[in-house]
Design an enzyme around this catalytic site. Structure first.
Site, mmCIF file in Angstrom:
data_model
loop_
_atom_site.group_PDB
_atom_site.id
_atom_site.type_symbol
_atom_site.label_atom_id
_atom_site.label_comp_id
_atom_site.label_asym_id
_atom_site.label_seq_id
_atom_site.Cartn_x
_atom_site.Cartn_y
_atom_site.Cartn_z
ATOM 1 N N ASP A 7 -11.695 17.451 10.442
ATOM 2 C CA ASP A 7 -10.323 17.890 10.702
ATOM 3 C C ASP A 7 -10.291 18.580 12.059
ATOM 4 O OD1 ASP A 7 -9.781 16.981 8.173
ATOM 5 O OD2 ASP A 7 -9.718 18.968 7.252
ATOM 6 N N ASP A 126 0.023 13.526 -0.628
ATOM 7 C CA ASP A 126 -0.445 14.899 -0.760
ATOM 8 C C ASP A 126 0.497 15.636 -1.707
ATOM 9 O OD1 ASP A 126 -2.137 14.086 1.289
ATOM 10 O OD2 ASP A 126 -0.856 14.932 2.840
#
Length: 224
Positions: A7, A126
């Site tokens: 990330d 998500d």
């Protein structure tokens, strides 16, 4: 199968808790590229782009050219998806742009599928509190992951399901959620959110689900 996650935020590799609190940060890119070089898939996410606060395009392209990556974060157009594939990404992860207030935007999903092919299109679902979260997990739509899968199934080749409630917490991933969602589709299912040990990855593998891990990798709980 374990998929390690990279990330990116502010030009560094980071790990956040539930997408908000910065927990870890690294800038030794060569070390982690080397560590992950043996994996068949690495997940590469531009958090700045996802949160609409800039991007890490140079780093994304550098890493994607050297590792077999599925790339996500702020991908809003089929043209951008094509650019990333051209830069070396194996697949692209598309999230927020796929959702309206209470449904999937099937025209957008069809446009991505047509432009890059279903096999290279990973739909990101998500969830926070059982509802789909968008725009860097800052907003939610009136849609459950089950409803999202039903509407997206004709267009994508895989799903990335992130359980935001446990993301970055090392509290463990709710395997029963993976079982439920896996039963709704024949597409590849990849899950993330709180995975902390090999036993979870093995349990998910037994039902045909792949696991993304970040915090457990970077803290040494999972060997790579």
């Amino acid at each position: 199968m374990l998929i390690p996650s990279i990330d990116l935020m502010g030009g560094r590799i980071v790990q956040l808790v539930q997408g908000e609190k910065l927990k870890l940060a690294f800038d030794d890119f060569e070390y982690w590229i080397d560590r992950f070089s043996g994996y068949s898939t690495v997940q590469l996410i531009d958090l700045d782009a996802a949160m609409r606060q800039g991007d890490n395009t140079v780093l994304i392209e550098k890493i994607a050219s050297r590792l077999p990556c599925q790339v996500g974060g702020g991908i809003r157009t089929p043209e951008r998806a094509q650019e990333l594939l051209g830069a070396g990404a194996h697949r692209v992860i598309v999230g927020s742009v796929l959702f309206r207030h209470d449904s999937v935007d099937t025209e957008v999903a069809a446009a991505f599928s047509s432009a890059i092919g279903a096999d290279q299109f990973v739909a990101s679902i998500d969830t926070k509190g059982g509802k789909v979260a968008v725009k860097g997990w800052k907003e939610q739509v009136s849609l459950t992951p089950e409803e999202a899968i039903a509407q997206l199934d004709p267009y994508c080749g895989a799903y990335l399901y992130t359980h935001v409630d446990t993301e970055g917490t090392l509290r463990g991933f709710p395997v029963e959620r993976a079982e439920t969602l896996h039963g709704l589709t024949t597409r590849r299912l990849i899950v993330a959110g709180g995975i902390r040990e090999q036993a979870e990855i093995d349990a998910l593998d037994r039902i045909g689900v792949d696991a993304v891990a970040g915090m457990a990798v970077y803290t040494g709980l999972l060997a790579t």
